[in-house]
Structure formats: C-alpha cells, structure tokens
Enzyme design. Structure first.
Site, PDB file in Angstrom:
ATOM      1  N   ALA A   7       0.859  -1.267  -0.058  1.00 32.38           N
ATOM      2  CA  ALA A   7      -0.135  -0.029  -0.029  1.00 32.38           C
ATOM      3  C   ALA A   7       0.875   1.203  -0.037  1.00 32.38           C
ATOM      4  O   ALA A   7       1.647   1.603   0.870  1.00 32.38           O
ATOM      5  CB  ALA A   7      -0.886   0.216   1.206  1.00 32.38           C
ATOM      6  N   CYS A 103     -11.049   4.537   8.252  1.00 31.92           N
ATOM      7  CA  CYS A 103     -10.423   4.313   6.989  1.00 31.92           C
ATOM      8  C   CYS A 103      -9.570   3.008   6.959  1.00 31.92           C
ATOM      9  O   CYS A 103      -9.742   2.142   5.965  1.00 31.92           O
ATOM     10  CB  CYS A 103      -9.467   5.359   6.525  1.00 31.92           C
ATOM     11  SG  CYS A 103      -8.583   5.256   4.869  1.00 31.92           S
ATOM     12  N   CYS A 199      -6.266  13.830   6.382  1.00 32.33           N
ATOM     13  CA  CYS A 199      -6.005  14.134   4.982  1.00 32.33           C
ATOM     14  C   CYS A 199      -6.873  14.787   4.141  1.00 32.33           C
ATOM     15  O   CYS A 199      -6.573  15.199   3.237  1.00 32.33           O
ATOM     16  CB  CYS A 199      -5.715  12.422   4.290  1.00 32.33           C
ATOM     17  SG  CYS A 199      -7.339  11.490   4.239  1.00 32.33           S
TER      18      CYS A 199
END
Length: 356
Positions: A7, A103, A199
């Site tokens: 990732a 998330c 973010c």
C-alpha cells in the site's frame, strides 16, 4: 518467489517499505487508494492535504523507479460513505471521532485485501510503524521501536486472520533511519514532509469543513458546570471537544474547559479543569486481538498522543469497563481506548461513557 502487495501513499514510509521488499527478493506490486480528491478551488480554500493527485503521482514515480507494477484503486464514494459522513455525524453527536480508524477498518484492509487476492499476492505490506510477529504459534501485533511514531493505536481493528499475511517493513526502524534509506536509494520522496492532521481537512480546519457540508447551524447554550448557569451561546457543538480551553466564545473570571457535550439539548458545559479528570470509562464496539482476563492489569491509551496508563480491564459482551489507577484528563467520547499488554497490542474500542 513470494508476491507482496504494498500500500503506497506517496509518502516516505510506504516508499521505503516497497524498496526494502524489492531488495529482499519479493515480487512487489504497488497500489494506491484514491480516496478523496479536490478541485483547484477546494485547494485555494484550504481543504485537503494528502491522498490527492499529487500523492498518487508520487507513489507512481516511486513504483516506476523501483520497476514494479502499480495500480490505483478509486474509493472516493466509499470513503465518503465510510469515513467522511460518519466523521461529520460523530461531531454532531458530541463526539470527537477518529476517521483514520474507519479508513483502516472499512477501506484499507477491505479493498487492499481484495486486491491482494485478485493479484494472487501472498502478503500485504504497509508503511505503518508497528511489528507483527509469531510468538508460540500465535500471530501478534507489537509496538514500533520508534515510540514517537508508533501507529498501533490505529491498528486494533485489524482482522486476526490477516496477521500472518501482514508485513510492516519499517516497523522496527527509527524514522531518521527510514529517511536516510530513502535518500541513499534516491527515492524522489526522500525529503517529503510527513502528513499531519486529517488527509481530507487541510489547513482550513475541521470546523469549516463541517460547516461547508452540514445543512444548517444548530445553536445551543454554553452552561457553567455543574450549576447550569447560562454563560452564552454557540452555533454548533461540532466546534467543541472535551478539555478544550480556547475559542469558547466567552470570557470568565477563571479559565474554563469543555467538561461535557450534550447532543440532545445542544448544550456545551464549561467548568474548572479538575472536573475533567475521571477514573472510569465505558468502551463499546470492542475488537480483540488476544484474550483478556476479567480485571487484568493492562496499559490503556485514550488518544493517539497519550502515554498509556495502568488500568483494570473488565470485558463484558460487546462492551468493556476500564478502571484507571490514576484519574485521566479529558476522556473523550468517540476517541478510542486501546489496550496493551507490555508492548503487545491487545485490542480496543470506542469510548462511550464516562464515570467519576
């Protein structure tokens, strides 16, 4: 040759993780999740920090340099449903949420594991500062060597079945070493600043973000705790969190702090600091990575930057009752209570009830 899906966020940690795995002889595949993007107007207004097209391109550049395949998964609609909407709803309930946890739980592990299977990968790797090890035939997560960067606080919802397939290549390193490796390998992100904050929020702050999307203001009273004296008014409980002292919108003869937020009446209670300290807390939505004995003495973190403290832990069905040896300041609904046995991550859940 074992294949591993990495990732890649476009940052230095995940980039070095990918580079190290290439060096170790793995068949490495890079993937980035496109979760939240912004128009030029959004950026001008101060919304958004990472997970933008810039970060996707940074991850792509690193993948090209390492000569590994690279994929982008578009999860923008899922991110809004599983992260953004619950984030705003939580503030309207008088809580202080942790969107990074949602998330990880609902997007990263779900979509990355799905992609890992699709590409017939044996492992999933991330740039998290954490360690996963097999001790006596049982896979466990441990805190990073770099205690300042340790990210196990966000990993307690990791599926136990995934642990044997997880790799944290930088988890046993100090951040300074990770940056040095990136520079030595001439990775294009070696001097990229660490992302801070949320973010999707950016420099404008979460209050303006919520104001932008919520339908209307929900006004309420500012009350003195515990007398109930009305000190003033506010335009939304989402502007407040437990322990807050600044930006209260009133002046008083001595410092006041947010002691309690009541979503049913939209009242925000302000009081002296000593009212913030609590011995006991109730936790819901538990996820366990190991077994816990009722009343076992363990360490508990009540927020990411908190130094874990000793407490007795009493699991009961989907709830858990935690009794700290010393009173803790500003226990906050919506934040997570994360439980450790020495440096092993045991589990955690969402703070939902406070007790003196």
């Amino acid at each position: 040759m074992k294949r591993v899906l990495v990732a890649m966020s476009g940052g230095v940690d995940s980039s070095v993780a990918a580079a190290l795995l290439v060096d170790q002889g793995y068949d490495v595949v890079g993937v980035t999740m496109q979760v939240w993007d912004y128009s030029e107007k959004d950026c001008e207004q101060g919304f958004g920090t990472c997970c933008s097209s810039v970060d996707v391109e940074d991850a792509r550049r690193v993948a090209q340099m390492l000569s590994i395949p690279f994929y982008v998964i578009n999860c923008e609609s899922e991110f809004k449903e599983k992260v953004i909407d619950p984030f705003m709803d939580s503030y309207q309930k008088g809580e202080t949420p942790i969107p990074c946890l949602n998330c990880n739980t609902h997007l990263k592990f779900h979509y990355l594991v799905q992609k890992m299977k699709e590409l017939e990968c044996d492992f999933l790797a991330t740039g998290h500062y954490a360690k996963v090890e097999n001790k006596n035939g049982k896979w466990k997560i441990y805190q990073s060597e770099d205690s300042w960067k340790d990210q196990t606080y966000f990993l307690f919802t990791t599926p136990v079945t995934l642990l044997p397939k997880l790799l944290f290549p930088v988890g046993g390193m100090d951040k300074a070493i990770v940056r040095r490796i990136a520079e030595e390998k001439k990775l294009p992100v070696f001097d990229k600043k660490d992302s801070t904050g949320l973010c999707f929020i950016g420099k404008s702050g979460y209050v303006k973000f919520i104001d932008r999307y919520q339908e209307k203001e929900k006004k309420g009273e500012l009350k003195l705790y515990p007398s109930g004296e009305v000190l003033g008014f506010h335009t939304g409980i989402h502007q407040f969190t437990y322990g807050q002292r600044k930006r209260l919108g009133i002046s008083y003869k001595h410092p006041l702090y947010v002691i309690k937020i009541d979503p049913s009446s939209q009242a925000v209670w302000l009081g002296e600091e000593h009212f913030l300290y609590k011995h006991q807390v109730e936790v819901k939505d538990l996820h366990w990575l190991d077994t816990v004995l009722p009343g076992e003495r363990l360490k508990v973190k009540i927020r990411f930057g908190h130094q874990a403290q000793w407490a007795r832990v009493y699991p009961k069905n989907a709830y858990c009752f935690i009794e700290f040896e010393e009173p803790q300041r500003a226990l906050t609904p919506g934040q997570s209570a994360v439980i450790y046995r020495k440096n092993q991550l045991i589990g955690g859940g969402s703070i939902c009830g406070l007790h003196d």
